[in-house]
Design a protein around this motif. Structure first.
Motif, PDB file in Angstrom:
ATOM      1  N   PHE A 235      25.696  47.861  34.508  1.00 34.09           N
ATOM      2  CA  PHE A 235      24.864  49.034  34.275  1.00 34.09           C
ATOM      3  C   PHE A 235      25.026  49.996  35.436  1.00 34.09           C
ATOM      4  CE2 PHE A 235      20.973  51.452  34.899  1.00 34.09           C
ATOM      5  CZ  PHE A 235      20.697  51.919  33.626  1.00 34.09           C
ATOM      6  N   GLU A 236      24.931  51.295  35.112  1.00 35.68           N
ATOM      7  CA  GLU A 236      25.065  52.322  36.137  1.00 35.68           C
ATOM      8  C   GLU A 236      24.042  53.390  35.802  1.00 35.68           C
ATOM      9  OE1 GLU A 236      29.097  53.720  36.348  1.00 35.68           O
ATOM     10  OE2 GLU A 236      28.497  55.531  37.404  1.00 35.68           O
ATOM     11  N   GLY A 237      23.157  53.728  36.715  1.00 36.40           N
ATOM     12  CA  GLY A 237      22.147  54.753  36.442  1.00 36.40           C
ATOM     13  C   GLY A 237      21.013  54.678  37.429  1.00 36.40           C
ATOM     14  N   THR A 238      19.883  55.247  37.072  1.00 35.80           N
ATOM     15  CA  THR A 238      18.745  55.230  37.989  1.00 35.80           C
ATOM     16  C   THR A 238      18.177  53.814  38.045  1.00 35.80           C
ATOM     17  OG1 THR A 238      17.195  55.737  36.228  1.00 35.80           O
ATOM     18  CG2 THR A 238      18.123  57.602  37.428  1.00 35.80           C
ATOM     19  N   PRO A 239      17.491  53.461  39.150  1.00 31.62           N
ATOM     20  CA  PRO A 239      16.878  52.121  39.216  1.00 31.62           C
ATOM     21  C   PRO A 239      15.890  51.909  38.068  1.00 31.62           C
ATOM     22  CG  PRO A 239      16.504  53.349  41.277  1.00 31.62           C
ATOM     23  CD  PRO A 239      17.335  54.208  40.413  1.00 31.62           C
ATOM     24  N   GLN A 240      15.125  52.964  37.747  1.00 30.23           N
ATOM     25  CA  GLN A 240      14.151  52.838  36.669  1.00 30.23           C
ATOM     26  C   GLN A 240      14.844  52.504  35.361  1.00 30.23           C
ATOM     27  OE1 GLN A 240      14.397  55.365  38.763  1.00 30.23           O
ATOM     28  NE2 GLN A 240      12.411  55.841  39.692  1.00 30.23           N
ATOM     29  N   GLY A 241      15.975  53.184  35.126  1.00 29.62           N
ATOM     30  CA  GLY A 241      16.744  52.932  33.908  1.00 29.62           C
ATOM     31  C   GLY A 241      17.214  51.484  33.856  1.00 29.62           C
ATOM     32  N   ALA A 242      17.650  50.971  35.022  1.00 23.04           N
ATOM     33  CA  ALA A 242      18.124  49.590  35.071  1.00 23.04           C
ATOM     34  C   ALA A 242      17.002  48.631  34.728  1.00 23.04           C
ATOM     35  CB  ALA A 242      18.672  49.277  36.460  1.00 23.04           C
ATOM     36  N   PHE A 243      15.811  48.862  35.311  1.00 22.46           N
ATOM     37  CA  PHE A 243      14.702  47.945  35.075  1.00 22.46           C
ATOM     38  C   PHE A 243      14.218  48.005  33.641  1.00 22.46           C
ATOM     39  CE2 PHE A 243      13.833  48.771  39.770  1.00 22.46           C
ATOM     40  CZ  PHE A 243      14.648  47.707  40.137  1.00 22.46           C
ATOM     41  N   MET A 244      14.370  49.162  32.988  1.00 20.78           N
ATOM     42  CA  MET A 244      13.917  49.287  31.609  1.00 20.78           C
ATOM     43  C   MET A 244      14.917  48.677  30.633  1.00 20.78           C
ATOM     44  SD  MET A 244      11.876  52.778  30.933  1.00 20.78           S
ATOM     45  CE  MET A 244      12.937  53.891  31.787  1.00 20.78           C
ATOM     46  N   ASN A 245      16.199  48.858  30.935  1.00 17.80           N
ATOM     47  CA  ASN A 245      17.211  48.509  29.929  1.00 17.80           C
ATOM     48  C   ASN A 245      17.746  47.092  30.023  1.00 17.80           C
ATOM     49  OD1 ASN A 245      17.151  51.033  28.729  1.00 17.80           O
ATOM     50  ND2 ASN A 245      18.480  51.871  30.318  1.00 17.80           N
ATOM     51  N   GLU A 253      15.400  40.957  38.786  1.00 20.40           N
ATOM     52  CA  GLU A 253      13.960  40.768  38.654  1.00 20.40           C
ATOM     53  C   GLU A 253      13.268  42.107  38.824  1.00 20.40           C
ATOM     54  OE1 GLU A 253      10.458  38.010  40.445  1.00 20.40           O
ATOM     55  OE2 GLU A 253      12.508  37.636  41.101  1.00 20.40           O
ATOM     56  N   VAL A 254      12.499  42.501  37.805  1.00 25.18           N
ATOM     57  CA  VAL A 254      11.842  43.801  37.820  1.00 25.18           C
ATOM     58  C   VAL A 254      10.702  43.782  38.847  1.00 25.18           C
ATOM     59  CG1 VAL A 254      10.532  45.421  36.409  1.00 25.18           C
ATOM     60  CG2 VAL A 254      12.438  44.156  35.408  1.00 25.18           C
ATOM     61  N   PRO A 255      10.613  44.828  39.702  1.00 29.19           N
ATOM     62  CA  PRO A 255       9.544  44.837  40.705  1.00 29.19           C
ATOM     63  C   PRO A 255       8.152  44.917  40.081  1.00 29.19           C
ATOM     64  CG  PRO A 255      10.790  46.886  40.754  1.00 29.19           C
ATOM     65  CD  PRO A 255      11.520  45.967  39.842  1.00 29.19           C
ATOM     66  N   GLU A 256       7.181  44.419  40.817  1.00 30.00           N
ATOM     67  CA  GLU A 256       5.797  44.332  40.328  1.00 30.00           C
ATOM     68  C   GLU A 256       5.251  45.683  39.861  1.00 30.00           C
ATOM     69  OE1 GLU A 256       3.222  41.336  42.000  1.00 30.00           O
ATOM     70  OE2 GLU A 256       4.718  40.568  40.583  1.00 30.00           O
ATOM     71  N   ILE A 257       5.459  46.716  40.691  1.00 28.70           N
ATOM     72  CA  ILE A 257       4.908  48.034  40.338  1.00 28.70           C
ATOM     73  C   ILE A 257       5.409  48.442  38.967  1.00 28.70           C
ATOM     74  CG2 ILE A 257       4.666  50.435  41.039  1.00 28.70           C
ATOM     75  CD1 ILE A 257       5.858  49.678  43.728  1.00 28.70           C
ATOM     76  N   PHE A 258       6.702  48.162  38.742  1.00 24.96           N
ATOM     77  CA  PHE A 258       7.314  48.586  37.494  1.00 24.96           C
ATOM     78  C   PHE A 258       6.760  47.793  36.319  1.00 24.96           C
ATOM     79  CE2 PHE A 258      10.696  49.963  34.717  1.00 24.96           C
ATOM     80  CZ  PHE A 258      10.861  51.257  35.142  1.00 24.96           C
ATOM     81  N   THR A 259       6.573  46.489  36.524  1.00 22.89           N
ATOM     82  CA  THR A 259       5.985  45.655  35.480  1.00 22.89           C
ATOM     83  C   THR A 259       4.579  46.157  35.158  1.00 22.89           C
ATOM     84  OG1 THR A 259       7.091  43.868  36.629  1.00 22.89           O
ATOM     85  CG2 THR A 259       5.681  43.253  34.800  1.00 22.89           C
ATOM     86  N   PHE A 260       3.860  46.497  36.221  1.00 22.52           N
ATOM     87  CA  PHE A 260       2.509  47.013  36.062  1.00 22.52           C
ATOM     88  C   PHE A 260       2.525  48.283  35.206  1.00 22.52           C
ATOM     89  CE2 PHE A 260      -1.253  49.272  37.990  1.00 22.52           C
ATOM     90  CZ  PHE A 260      -2.204  48.416  37.468  1.00 22.52           C
TER      91      PHE A 260
END
Lengths: 294, 289
Positions: A235-245, A253-260
């Motif tokens: 995958f190549e893109g923003t960190p947010q995109g990586a955690f979502m996709n 491992e998706v960070p806590e803030i993002f899971t929240f």
């Protein structure tokens, strides 16, 4: 503000094309670490390589200053081409691409901190005095004052030693700073200090390439991520995109803030994931929602 | 680390790999003694050495020993050959009889060339034998075998287990330290250190920047290892069993008999001085010198 110089006074982008690397080629120990990787990094960018252990991240970044030569493919840094042929300008490249290794505190060897930090600049042809000047500047920038200059690196604490080692690379004043797990094994305060320092370097115009397992840091600082798995870019893109996709099979491992944030979204909050980098961003998003509701 | 693959264990599964390491050590010793058994005539020695070499090459082919690495290590021997030649040519020896050519009044003897060729050939044979042993036997198995041979020394209170343990720990950490070397070299190279070229002083400095961190981490690691072993209740005097036991198979017996026969045959020929006749009669070679 320091402007990146580059080889010809221009910008220093990185372009990697179809990179393959095989360790111990043509022996029974042969192992493929990188299998056809292509990517580009723009000048002044702050990018992160993430992925499980043994995925080939470290191997990829060791090509950026020609510590490893590709088995196949090319790396172009500005107008400097790295391929599997011999190249005499390699030292010039290494002045521009500084690589901080994992656990860099194990590379210290001099009697005093300042001498150790000056080792790099001296190797690149500076006179003793100039090198010491650069060493002092680098040490101050990593938060070690004059009282440390004449001390032996071996009597310092782990965190301080790591900062000395990072100063050893910063003293070379590279335009591209590559960091392999700079915060591994550090306490939270040491982690924050080092990451703030790197952020400062980035704001001063240095391109930063980070390899990390700490997703909170990646989310907070990186503008772009490359997710590496089995020697390929997944995958190549923003960190947010990586955690979502990406799902668990990517080893991320998706960070806590993002899971929240994701859970808030499920509860009906209107959340713009792309804007979340740290806790403050999340609070901002929540307060926007609150305003909309009232 | 491509430069140190020479002689390293290669994980194949040939029948030579499966031989008992104790047997392999004995065979190695027998072969080495065989190589150094002197024949009374140089030509016989050379011919016999060539025969040994052919046998060893066949064994190496069976054992899948990498020839490329072997040749690389032989490349470094050019200097040795030159040195030997100079020594043999310029140091007068009354047993030399065959003049090759003369420079003014100084005679250069053919014998000098034979002598150095013979020494180099024997050295190559030695390298071949040790390479076969180390690349087909796991280092740990070698230490087990060594420990087994040391057992009789227990009678005189020789600490066989401790010695074997020390050797196996040393062997165990060779790859670890090589990895560490590689890592530190890369780190220092990133800081502009040059290990392979540049001025002598700079290179010296580069090597210091490698050796100091290596020593520090080796000392740290040894302390940690000692603590970890103690934490698991390691006691060198305790009686222990092995997870892997060494077994003597029929292939061991066959290879032992075969090499033992070669050794005995050569020993008989050299002691009984039958070797000269043997060569002239069997090969019909006219030994004119």
């Amino acid at each position: 503000m320091r402007v990146a110089r580059g080889f010809n006074g221009v910008l220093m982008p990185i372009k990697v094309e179809n990179l393959f690397h095989t360790y111990a080629l043509k022996t029974p120990f042969q192992s493929e670490a990188v299998n056809g990787v292509s990517f580009e990094i723009e000048d002044h960018a702050y990018v992160a390589f993430i992925g499980p252990t043994g995925s080939g991240k470290t191997t990829i970044i060791q090509h950026l200053n020609a510590l490893l030569k590709p088995t196949k493919g090319t790396i172009v840094v500005d107008d400097f081409v790295i391929d599997n042929k011999k190249n005499k300008k390699i030292k010039e490249l290494r002045k521009h691409v500084g690589v901080v290794f994992q656990f860099p505190e194990y590379q210290l060897f001099e009697e005093t901190v300042e001498k150790d930090v000056a080792f790099g600049p001296k190797n690149f042809g500076l006179k003793d005095e100039e090198a010491l000047q650069k060493a002092h500047r680098a040490l101050l920038s990593v938060g070690l004052d004059e009282s440390y200059f004449k001390r032996s690196p071996f009597e310092l604490s782990g965190g301080e030693r790591r900062r000395v080692a990072i100063a050893g690379i910063l003293a070379i004043e590279p335009d591209i700073l590559v960091l392999d797990e700079p915060t591994a094994g550090l306490d939270p305060r040491g982690t924050t200090e080092i990451m703030n320092l790197v952020d400062k370097m980035h704001k001063n115009g240095t391109m930063v390439i980070l390899v990390s397992h700490d997703m909170e840091l990646v989310l907070k600082y990186a503008e772009k991520v490359f997710v590496v798995k089995d020697g390929k870019i997944l995958f190549e893109g923003t960190p947010q995109g990586a955690f979502m996709n990406l799902d668990e099979s990517s080893g991320i491992e998706v960070p806590e803030i993002f899971t929240f944030a994701q859970k808030l979204k499920k509860r009906g909050f209107d959340i713009d994931f792309e804007k979340i980098k740290n806790i403050d961003d999340l609070i901002l998003q929540i307060s926007i929602n609150k305003e909309k509701r009232s | 680390m491509t430069s140190v693959t020479f002689g390293r264990y290669a994980p194949y599964n040939t029948f030579i790999h499966r031989l008992d390491p104790r047997n392999k050590i004995i065979l190695m010793v027998l072969l080495m003694v065989t190589i150094f058994l002197p024949f009374s005539v140089w030509s016989t020695s050379l011919i016999m050495s060539s025969i040994y070499l052919m046998i060893l090459v066949i064994v190496m082919l069976i054992a899948k020993v990498s020839f490329i690495n072997l040749f690389k290590s032989l490349k470094a021997m050019w200097f040795l050959i030159l040195f030997l030649l100079i020594v043999y040519i310029f140091i007068p020896n009354p047993t030399y009889t065959h003049v090759a050519f003369s420079i003014k009044s100084f005679d250069v003897y053919w014998d000098a060339f034979y002598q150095s060729a013979y020494i180099v050939l024997r050295l190559i044979l030695m390298i071949c034998i040790t390479t076969i042993l180390t690349s087909t036997t796991k280092p740990l198995d070698l230490t087990y075998a060594l420990e087994w041979y040391l057992v009789p020394l227990k009678v005189i209170k020789f600490p066989t287990h401790e010695v074997a343990m020390t050797i196996s720990i040393a062997l165990r950490f060779i790859p670890t330290i090589l990895d560490e070397t590689d890592r530190i070299m890369k780190a220092q190279t990133s800081r502009g250190a040059e290990f392979n070229h540049g001025r002598l002083f700079k290179r010296f400095k580069a090597i210091i920047s490698l050796i100091v961190p290596l020593f520090i981490s080796a000392f740290e690691r040894s302390g940690q290892l000692a603590e970890a072993m103690e934490a698991r209740g390691y006691d060198p005097r305790a009686k222990r069993t092995r997870y892997r036991t060494l077994k003597f198979h029929w292939t061991d017996a066959v290879s032992f008999l075969l090499i033992g026969a070669i050794f005995a045959g050569v020993l008989y020929l050299t002691i009984a001085h039958k070797d000269m006749n043997l060569i002239t009669e069997i090969f019909k070679v006219e030994v004119s010198f």
